[in-house]
Design a protein around this motif. Structure first.
Motif, PDB file in Angstrom:
ATOM      1  N   TYR A   1       0.826  -1.209   0.000  1.00 12.74           N
ATOM      2  CA  TYR A   1       0.000   0.000   0.000  1.00 12.74           C
ATOM      3  C   TYR A   1       0.861   1.260   0.000  1.00 12.74           C
ATOM      4  N   GLU A   2       1.928   1.215   0.772  1.00 15.53           N
ATOM      5  CA  GLU A   2       2.808   2.386   0.864  1.00 15.53           C
ATOM      6  C   GLU A   2       3.405   2.738  -0.495  1.00 15.53           C
ATOM      7  N   GLN A   3       3.727   1.719  -1.274  1.00 13.65           N
ATOM      8  CA  GLN A   3       4.400   1.939  -2.546  1.00 13.65           C
ATOM      9  C   GLN A   3       3.448   1.902  -3.751  1.00 13.65           C
ATOM     10  N   SER A   4       2.142   1.848  -3.485  1.00  9.62           N
ATOM     11  CA  SER A   4       1.175   1.665  -4.575  1.00  9.62           C
ATOM     12  C   SER A   4       1.160   2.827  -5.563  1.00  9.62           C
ATOM     13  N   LEU A   5       1.534   4.024  -5.114  1.00  8.73           N
ATOM     14  CA  LEU A   5       1.527   5.187  -5.995  1.00  8.73           C
ATOM     15  C   LEU A   5       2.935   5.627  -6.406  1.00  8.73           C
ATOM     16  N   ASP A   6       3.912   4.800  -6.127  1.00  6.78           N
ATOM     17  CA  ASP A   6       5.283   5.138  -6.510  1.00  6.78           C
ATOM     18  C   ASP A   6       5.413   5.247  -8.022  1.00  6.78           C
ATOM     19  N   GLN A   7       6.057   6.305  -8.446  1.00  3.80           N
ATOM     20  CA  GLN A   7       6.371   6.478  -9.862  1.00  3.80           C
ATOM     21  C   GLN A   7       7.877   6.574 -10.000  1.00  3.80           C
ATOM     22  N   ILE A   8       8.421   5.886 -10.975  1.00  4.73           N
ATOM     23  CA  ILE A   8       9.862   5.887 -11.220  1.00  4.73           C
ATOM     24  C   ILE A   8      10.122   6.421 -12.622  1.00  4.73           C
ATOM     25  N   ILE A   9      11.038   7.382 -12.708  1.00  7.34           N
ATOM     26  CA  ILE A   9      11.426   7.909 -14.011  1.00  7.34           C
ATOM     27  C   ILE A   9      12.382   6.920 -14.658  1.00  7.34           C
ATOM     28  N   VAL A  10      12.030   6.443 -15.824  1.00  7.81           N
ATOM     29  CA  VAL A  10      12.826   5.395 -16.469  1.00  7.81           C
ATOM     30  C   VAL A  10      14.206   5.930 -16.851  1.00  7.81           C
ATOM     31  N   PRO A  11      15.219   5.071 -16.835  1.00  8.21           N
ATOM     32  CA  PRO A  11      16.560   5.484 -17.249  1.00  8.21           C
ATOM     33  C   PRO A  11      16.549   6.000 -18.687  1.00  8.21           C
ATOM     34  N   GLY A  12      17.422   6.958 -18.940  1.00  7.59           N
ATOM     35  CA  GLY A  12      17.524   7.515 -20.281  1.00  7.59           C
ATOM     36  C   GLY A  12      16.771   8.809 -20.463  1.00  7.59           C
ATOM     37  N   GLU A  13      15.850   9.119 -19.549  1.00  8.63           N
ATOM     38  CA  GLU A  13      15.144  10.393 -19.616  1.00  8.63           C
ATOM     39  C   GLU A  13      15.860  11.417 -18.740  1.00  8.63           C
ATOM     40  N   TYR A  14      15.916  12.639 -19.231  1.00  8.70           N
ATOM     41  CA  TYR A  14      16.507  13.715 -18.448  1.00  8.70           C
ATOM     42  C   TYR A  14      15.536  14.128 -17.348  1.00  8.70           C
TER      43      TYR A  14
ATOM     44  N   CYS B   1       7.274  21.114  -5.117  1.00  6.98           N
ATOM     45  CA  CYS B   1       8.220  20.597  -6.100  1.00  6.98           C
ATOM     46  C   CYS B   1       7.524  19.617  -7.030  1.00  6.98           C
ATOM     47  N   ARG B   2       7.900  19.652  -8.291  1.00  8.55           N
ATOM     48  CA  ARG B   2       7.426  18.662  -9.255  1.00  8.55           C
ATOM     49  C   ARG B   2       8.606  18.207 -10.098  1.00  8.55           C
ATOM     50  N   ILE B   3       8.623  16.930 -10.450  1.00  5.83           N
ATOM     51  CA  ILE B   3       9.651  16.375 -11.317  1.00  5.83           C
ATOM     52  C   ILE B   3       9.117  16.337 -12.746  1.00  5.83           C
ATOM     53  N   ILE B   4       9.950  16.779 -13.668  1.00  6.10           N
ATOM     54  CA  ILE B   4       9.561  16.848 -15.076  1.00  6.10           C
ATOM     55  C   ILE B   4      10.512  15.963 -15.883  1.00  6.10           C
ATOM     56  N   PRO B   5      10.052  14.830 -16.389  1.00  5.01           N
ATOM     57  CA  PRO B   5      10.905  13.979 -17.220  1.00  5.01           C
ATOM     58  C   PRO B   5      10.898  14.489 -18.666  1.00  5.01           C
ATOM     59  N   LEU B   6      12.069  14.619 -19.242  1.00  4.63           N
ATOM     60  CA  LEU B   6      12.184  15.109 -20.616  1.00  4.63           C
ATOM     61  C   LEU B   6      12.950  14.084 -21.441  1.00  4.63           C
ATOM     62  N   PRO B   7      12.380  13.615 -22.537  1.00  4.58           N
ATOM     63  CA  PRO B   7      12.962  12.476 -23.251  1.00  4.58           C
ATOM     64  C   PRO B   7      14.173  12.770 -24.126  1.00  4.58           C
ATOM     65  N   ASN B   8      14.452  14.049 -24.416  1.00 13.41           N
ATOM     66  CA  ASN B   8      15.601  14.318 -25.280  1.00 13.41           C
ATOM     67  C   ASN B   8      16.209  15.681 -24.966  1.00 13.41           C
ATOM     68  N   GLN B   9      17.383  15.911 -25.529  1.00 16.04           N
ATOM     69  CA  GLN B   9      18.125  17.134 -25.226  1.00 16.04           C
ATOM     70  C   GLN B   9      17.421  18.378 -25.751  1.00 16.04           C
ATOM     71  N   ALA B  10      16.771  18.262 -26.896  1.00 16.60           N
ATOM     72  CA  ALA B  10      16.086  19.418 -27.466  1.00 16.60           C
ATOM     73  C   ALA B  10      15.023  19.943 -26.504  1.00 16.60           C
ATOM     74  N   LEU B  11      14.305  19.028 -25.852  1.00 18.53           N
ATOM     75  CA  LEU B  11      13.258  19.444 -24.917  1.00 18.53           C
ATOM     76  C   LEU B  11      13.842  20.036 -23.640  1.00 18.53           C
ATOM     77  N   VAL B  12      15.001  19.557 -23.233  1.00 17.60           N
ATOM     78  CA  VAL B  12      15.662  20.162 -22.075  1.00 17.60           C
ATOM     79  C   VAL B  12      16.004  21.617 -22.376  1.00 17.60           C
ATOM     80  N   LYS B  13      16.572  21.864 -23.550  1.00 17.08           N
ATOM     81  CA  LYS B  13      16.909  23.237 -23.929  1.00 17.08           C
ATOM     82  C   LYS B  13      15.657  24.087 -24.071  1.00 17.08           C
ATOM     83  N   ASP B  14      14.602  23.513 -24.638  1.00 19.80           N
ATOM     84  CA  ASP B  14      13.341  24.242 -24.762  1.00 19.80           C
ATOM     85  C   ASP B  14      12.769  24.583 -23.384  1.00 19.80           C
ATOM     86  N   TYR B  15      12.900  23.649 -22.443  1.00 20.12           N
ATOM     87  CA  TYR B  15      12.379  23.900 -21.102  1.00 20.12           C
ATOM     88  C   TYR B  15      13.027  25.135 -20.492  1.00 20.12           C
ATOM     89  N   PHE B  16      14.354  25.190 -20.545  1.00 20.82           N
ATOM     90  CA  PHE B  16      15.028  26.315 -19.908  1.00 20.82           C
ATOM     91  C   PHE B  16      14.833  27.620 -20.689  1.00 20.82           C
TER      92      PHE B  16
END
Length: 254
Positions: A13-26, A124-139
């Motif tokens: 129950y404690e971990q039922s809402l756990d979300q993990i950002i998959v490797p490879g995403e910024y 705080c919120r975590i934002i997963p970004l799948p590629n470098q172009a989106l990281v640059k766009d974010y900032f």
């Protein structure tokens, strides 16, 4: 039921809402001050629209976040918000979102509160970004937001200081163009282009390495040591140049 069985049962129950950002995403984290308008304008009465003491509180909070234990390679702050870019290989806490959100918000809130002497809360919120172009766009997006906020804030507070009420100042600016707002400031003695860059572009924080010459009293020889520090950049580049600037932090391997 023994403890081991009970522990196994309840962990589900404690971990039922756990979300993990998959490797490879910024990973980018954005933190925002909660109810900071009241805190800064009514409780602490910081200078409007920009106050250097508040600016320094924000940059010190970013430094605390960068040195807490996560692998943060770049921090950006404008107004009451902070954005953090993590090392491409960051895997602290198995990349669990709840850990990042809770700890980063806690560090920011406690650091700012202790320095200010007043309770201050960040979310705080975590934002997963799948590629470098989106990281640059974010900032780029957050920097454009800083520019928009700065123009609006200078216009609003110029009108307020000239005697306009909250509603009058708000209505005077509603729906007006960027050109109109620049001209409004200029006609009232404020050249927006010449205001400090940190007000219009935000501030960047990143690691740097310096060499320091010391003296070994035992051997009698000079020795060179290296130390890491955090640079606060008050004059960030703009637009495409800023995107190119961000690119350097996407290949960090240390």
């Amino acid at each position: 039921m023994n403890f081991d069985d009970l522990d196994k049962k309840m962990r589900v129950y404690e971990q039922s809402l756990d979300q993990i950002i998959v490797p490879g995403e910024y990973l980018v984290a954005r933190l925002d001050g909660n109810r900071f308008t009241r805190l800064t304008k009514e409780v602490c009465k910081f200078e409007a629209p920009f106050d250097e003491k508040f600016r320094d509180l924000m940059t010190d909070t970013v430094k605390a976040l960068m040195t807490y234990g996560f692998r943060v390679v770049y921090g950006f702050t404008e107004s009451d918000e902070i954005s953090l870019l993590f090392h491409p290989d960051e895997d602290t806490f198995g990349r669990k979102v709840r850990k990042f959100n809770s700890l980063l918000a806690g560090v920011a809130s406690s650091t700012f509160s202790m320095a200010l002497g007043q309770q201050a809360i960040f979310d705080c919120r975590i934002i997963p970004l799948p590629n470098q172009a989106l990281v640059k766009d974010y900032f780029r997006w957050r920097q454009e937001d800083a520019h928009r906020n700065a123009l609006n804030a200078h216009c609003y507070w110029m009108l307020r200081k000239k005697g306009a009420s909250v509603n009058e100042a708000t209505q005077a600016l509603e729906g007006q163009s960027i050109a109109y707002k620049n001209e409004l400031l200029f006609q009232n003695g404020i050249n927006f282009d010449k205001l400090p860059a940190w007000q219009k572009r935000g501030m960047g924080l990143y690691w740097y390495t310096v060499e320091k010459v010391g003296h070994n009293p035992i051997t009698g020889q000079d020795v060179i040591t290296t130390r890491r520090g955090i640079k606060v950049d008050y004059d960030l580049p703009l637009r495409d140049d800023y995107a190119d600037f961000i690119e350097q932090f996407l290949y960090v391997k240390d």
